[in-house]
Motif scaffolding. Structure first.
Motif, PDB file in Angstrom:
ATOM      1  N   LYS A 267      30.691  36.305  70.095  1.00  0.00           N
ATOM      2  CA  LYS A 267      30.975  35.813  71.347  1.00  0.00           C
ATOM      3  C   LYS A 267      32.420  36.287  71.918  1.00  0.00           C
ATOM      4  O   LYS A 267      32.519  36.457  73.025  1.00  0.00           O
ATOM      5  CB  LYS A 267      31.006  34.116  71.158  1.00  0.00           C
ATOM      6  CG  LYS A 267      29.765  33.371  71.398  1.00  0.00           C
ATOM      7  CD  LYS A 267      30.247  32.758  72.629  1.00  0.00           C
ATOM      8  CE  LYS A 267      28.991  32.341  73.377  1.00  0.00           C
ATOM      9  NZ  LYS A 267      27.734  32.429  73.213  1.00  0.00           N
ATOM     10  N   VAL A 268      33.192  36.382  70.848  1.00  0.00           N
ATOM     11  CA  VAL A 268      34.541  36.988  71.539  1.00  0.00           C
ATOM     12  C   VAL A 268      34.319  38.302  71.955  1.00  0.00           C
ATOM     13  O   VAL A 268      35.091  38.601  73.107  1.00  0.00           O
ATOM     14  CB  VAL A 268      35.618  36.935  70.076  1.00  0.00           C
ATOM     15  CG1 VAL A 268      36.809  37.567  70.507  1.00  0.00           C
ATOM     16  CG2 VAL A 268      35.970  35.581  69.760  1.00  0.00           C
ATOM     17  N   LYS A 269      33.598  39.341  71.277  1.00  0.00           N
ATOM     18  CA  LYS A 269      33.283  40.514  71.635  1.00  0.00           C
ATOM     19  C   LYS A 269      32.710  40.583  73.075  1.00  0.00           C
ATOM     20  O   LYS A 269      33.200  41.092  74.082  1.00  0.00           O
ATOM     21  CB  LYS A 269      32.495  41.195  70.789  1.00  0.00           C
ATOM     22  CG  LYS A 269      33.214  41.920  69.558  1.00  0.00           C
ATOM     23  CD  LYS A 269      32.463  42.569  68.956  1.00  0.00           C
ATOM     24  CE  LYS A 269      33.136  43.405  67.590  1.00  0.00           C
ATOM     25  NZ  LYS A 269      32.403  43.723  66.597  1.00  0.00           N
TER      26      LYS A 269
ATOM     27  N   GLU B  92      29.140  31.842  57.235  1.00  0.00           N
ATOM     28  CA  GLU B  92      29.356  33.187  57.474  1.00  0.00           C
ATOM     29  C   GLU B  92      28.458  33.553  58.900  1.00  0.00           C
ATOM     30  O   GLU B  92      28.963  34.274  59.882  1.00  0.00           O
ATOM     31  CB  GLU B  92      28.419  34.061  56.603  1.00  0.00           C
ATOM     32  CG  GLU B  92      28.482  35.380  56.768  1.00  0.00           C
ATOM     33  CD  GLU B  92      29.861  36.179  56.794  1.00  0.00           C
ATOM     34  OE1 GLU B  92      29.814  37.193  57.390  1.00  0.00           O
ATOM     35  OE2 GLU B  92      30.813  35.625  56.461  1.00  0.00           O
ATOM     36  N   GLU B  93      27.262  32.791  59.156  1.00  0.00           N
ATOM     37  CA  GLU B  93      26.543  32.815  60.350  1.00  0.00           C
ATOM     38  C   GLU B  93      27.312  32.323  61.434  1.00  0.00           C
ATOM     39  O   GLU B  93      27.351  33.204  62.575  1.00  0.00           O
ATOM     40  CB  GLU B  93      25.379  31.942  60.141  1.00  0.00           C
ATOM     41  CG  GLU B  93      23.892  32.551  60.699  1.00  0.00           C
ATOM     42  CD  GLU B  93      23.108  31.537  60.671  1.00  0.00           C
ATOM     43  OE1 GLU B  93      22.229  31.819  59.564  1.00  0.00           O
ATOM     44  OE2 GLU B  93      22.860  30.449  61.054  1.00  0.00           O
ATOM     45  N   MET B  94      28.088  31.384  61.373  1.00  0.00           N
ATOM     46  CA  MET B  94      28.654  30.694  62.397  1.00  0.00           C
ATOM     47  C   MET B  94      30.121  31.657  62.710  1.00  0.00           C
ATOM     48  O   MET B  94      30.553  32.056  63.930  1.00  0.00           O
ATOM     49  CB  MET B  94      29.511  29.409  62.112  1.00  0.00           C
ATOM     50  CG  MET B  94      28.445  28.364  62.352  1.00  0.00           C
ATOM     51  SD  MET B  94      28.817  26.684  61.998  1.00  0.00           S
ATOM     52  CE  MET B  94      29.846  26.353  63.257  1.00  0.00           C
ATOM     53  N   ARG B  95      30.570  32.392  61.634  1.00  0.00           N
ATOM     54  CA  ARG B  95      31.671  33.166  61.949  1.00  0.00           C
ATOM     55  C   ARG B  95      31.330  34.325  62.724  1.00  0.00           C
ATOM     56  O   ARG B  95      31.838  34.774  63.571  1.00  0.00           O
ATOM     57  CB  ARG B  95      32.148  33.775  60.440  1.00  0.00           C
ATOM     58  CG  ARG B  95      33.819  34.069  60.520  1.00  0.00           C
ATOM     59  CD  ARG B  95      34.159  34.388  59.200  1.00  0.00           C
ATOM     60  NE  ARG B  95      33.460  35.607  58.652  1.00  0.00           N
ATOM     61  CZ  ARG B  95      33.301  36.813  58.905  1.00  0.00           C
ATOM     62  NH1 ARG B  95      34.477  37.464  59.845  1.00  0.00           N
ATOM     63  NH2 ARG B  95      32.703  37.833  58.571  1.00  0.00           N
ATOM     64  N   GLN B  96      30.007  34.947  62.257  1.00  0.00           N
ATOM     65  CA  GLN B  96      29.585  35.973  62.898  1.00  0.00           C
ATOM     66  C   GLN B  96      29.209  35.798  64.285  1.00  0.00           C
ATOM     67  O   GLN B  96      29.612  36.665  65.435  1.00  0.00           O
ATOM     68  CB  GLN B  96      28.199  36.516  62.395  1.00  0.00           C
ATOM     69  CG  GLN B  96      27.684  37.938  62.587  1.00  0.00           C
ATOM     70  CD  GLN B  96      28.875  38.996  62.248  1.00  0.00           C
ATOM     71  OE1 GLN B  96      29.543  39.064  61.211  1.00  0.00           O
ATOM     72  NE2 GLN B  96      28.953  40.077  63.042  1.00  0.00           N
ATOM     73  N   MET B  97      28.705  34.688  64.636  1.00  0.00           N
ATOM     74  CA  MET B  97      28.242  34.336  66.029  1.00  0.00           C
ATOM     75  C   MET B  97      29.670  34.202  66.856  1.00  0.00           C
ATOM     76  O   MET B  97      29.854  34.567  67.967  1.00  0.00           O
ATOM     77  CB  MET B  97      27.911  32.735  65.945  1.00  0.00           C
ATOM     78  CG  MET B  97      26.572  32.677  66.777  1.00  0.00           C
ATOM     79  SD  MET B  97      25.624  31.220  66.227  1.00  0.00           S
ATOM     80  CE  MET B  97      26.561  30.087  66.701  1.00  0.00           C
ATOM     81  N   PHE B  98      30.826  33.702  66.328  1.00  0.00           N
ATOM     82  CA  PHE B  98      31.994  33.584  66.704  1.00  0.00           C
ATOM     83  C   PHE B  98      32.660  34.758  67.105  1.00  0.00           C
ATOM     84  O   PHE B  98      33.082  35.297  68.321  1.00  0.00           O
ATOM     85  CB  PHE B  98      33.162  32.959  66.031  1.00  0.00           C
ATOM     86  CG  PHE B  98      34.356  32.707  66.423  1.00  0.00           C
ATOM     87  CD1 PHE B  98      34.585  31.574  67.438  1.00  0.00           C
ATOM     88  CD2 PHE B  98      35.417  33.413  66.022  1.00  0.00           C
ATOM     89  CE1 PHE B  98      35.938  31.623  68.248  1.00  0.00           C
ATOM     90  CE2 PHE B  98      36.654  33.208  66.596  1.00  0.00           C
ATOM     91  CZ  PHE B  98      36.897  32.420  67.775  1.00  0.00           C
TER      92      PHE B  98
END
Ligand code: GTP
Ligand code: MG
Length: 442
Positions: A351-353, A342-348
């Motif tokens: 990052k995209v934003k 979840e942490e990595m997804r949020q980070m991704f």
């Protein structure tokens, strides 16, 4: 009776009853069976030698086992401390001993000695880890496993006569919960008797005040309690090593010969070598092996298993269950994995934003640049158009002037072309007369 009370009674261990035998059965041979089995299996004993380069480690090992182990001198330029294990198969009577001598090469030679103890601690832990891994295997082969756990650390103290160095204290403190430490004063022939006595007292005082636990020879076994108690008072042993044989009287003894006399290695008035050999090999070798297994390895194993999440009982004192611990650990691991995911997804997403915003900003900048360039271009174009118009006007004016000029010229030419014709006739008349004259006059 309540159900729980009944359960407790049925689970309680029955009291063993004493019976007397009617005759000889034979289980009194059990100790002999154990001895015979151990002798067949052989023993392993691992010694770690820690001390400065050239302090006399190899010589003492050779003297202790009355042989010559192949060792090479260490240089004083090692970048860090390196552990060098060497294993030998020895035999005395019918007992086989797999002896491993581990040398801490380069100890005390670095300018920065902060981390000198670390390779030693890591080596000891690595041997414990190997044993633990073997124990945890489904198919264990501890019977013929080569046990490389360190049974004793001989800590060689430089015979300064002053006090222990900080390096010695720090290293012994780091090792004392992992290995049985026997401190020894090396090259004891280089220090006088009275100085040695004071040196020993000082060393012991420093070890106690710094909380360093050294190995104490056990006094719980009656057979060796007395000698061990006496020897504990002699620590640290002051030893001399030599493989050289010198003739004293009519006997060849191992000694160091000096211009002023001979230091006999096995003479108890000269040094404590015999005490060390007695304590280390003849009396307490098995205790050292046992202490390693039951104290130091046990501590390592407990910490390691607790680190892995195993417990003997949970908070409500429920008995340990491997299955439950495994399930709990698995659940914990999966939760952790999910959280990380979840942490990595949020980070991704973040990052995209961020990248999107950056791209938009870049696009806006580019657009502005384009508009600016476009304006400049239009301005230039307008100027060029103006210039072109001016030039065209100038050209048409010029053409008009040119045409006018040409018209004027042609008029002028026409006018001038009439005049020469008349003049020509006059000239021709005149030249007719002159030619008549030119014929007649001469
Ligand atoms: P490295 O393996 O190179 O670290 O050295 P080491 O600690 O193994 O020392 P080694 O046994 O090679 O001895 C170094 C020198 O000290 C040799 O010249 C030995 O003869 C000498 N030596 C060894 N033991 C004694 C001793 O008890 N007294 C004296 N005076 N000299 C000793
Ligand atoms: Mg050596």
């Amino acid at each position: 009776m309540a159900a729980t009370e009944l359960e407790r009674v049925s689970n309680a261990e029955p009291e063993p009853r004493s019976l007397s035998l009617g005759g000889h059965v034979g289980f009194d041979s059990l100790p002999d069976q154990l001895v015979s089995k151990s002798v067949t299996q052989g023993f392993s004993f691992n010694i770690l030698c820690v001390g400065e380069t050239g302090v006399g480690k190899s010589t003492l090992m050779n003297t202790l086992f009355n042989t010559t182990f192949e060792t090479e001198e260490a240089s004083h330029h090692e970048e860090c401390v390196r552990l060098r294990p060497q294993t030998y198969n020895l035999q005395e009577s019918n007992v086989h001993l797999k002896l491993t001598i581990v040398d801490a090469v380069g100890f005390g030679d670095q300018i920065n000695k902060d981390e000198s103890y670390r390779p030693i601690v890591d080596y000891i832990d690595a041997q414990f880890e190997n044993y633990l891994q073997e124990e945890l295997k489904i198919r264990r082969s501890l019977f013929d496993y080569h046990d490389t756990r360190i049974h004793v650390c001989l800590y060689f103290i430089t015979p300064t006569g002053h006090s222990l160095k900080s390096l010695d204290l720090v290293t012994m403190k780091k090792l004392d919960s992992k290995v049985n430490i026997i401190p020894i004063i090396a090259k004891a022939d280089t220090i006088s008797k009275s100085e040695l006595h004071k040196f020993k007292i000082k060393i012991m005082g420093e070890l106690v005040s710094n909380g360093v636990q050294i190995y104490q020879f056990p006094t719980d076994d009656e057979a060796v309690a007395e000698i061990n108690a006496v020897m504990n008072a002699h620590l640290p042993f002051a030893v001399v090593g030599s493989t050289e044989e010198v003739k004293v009287g009519n006997k060849l003894v191992r000694a160091r010969q000096y211009p002023w006399g001979v230091v006999q290695v096995e003479n108890e008035n000269h040094c404590d070598f015999v005490k060390l050999r007695e304590m280390l090999i003849r009396v307490n070798m098995e205790d050292l092996r046992e202490q390693t297994h039951s104290r130091h390895y046990e501590l390592y194993r407990r910490c390691k298993l607790e680190e892995m999440g195993f417990q003997d009982s949970d908070g409500d004192s429920q008995p340990f269950s491997l299955q439950e611990t495994y399930e709990a650990k698995r659940k914990e691991f999966l939760c952790e994995l999910q959280r990380k995911e979840e942490e990595m997804r949020q980070m991704f997403v973040n990052k995209v934003k961020e990248t999107e915003l950056e791209l938009k900003e870049k696009e806006r900048e580019l657009h502005e640049k384009f508009e600016h360039l476009k304006r400049i271009h239009q301005e230039e174009k307008r100027k060029v158009e103006e210039k072109r118009r001016e030039l065209e006007e100038e050209t048409s004016a010029f053409t008009r002037r040119k045409a006018a000029m040409e018209a004027l010229q042609s008029q002028a030419l026409h006018a001038t072309s009439q005049q020469p014709l008349r003049k020509d006739k006059d000239r021709k008349k005149a030249s007719g007369w002159s030619s008549i004259y030119s014929v007649t006059i001469p």
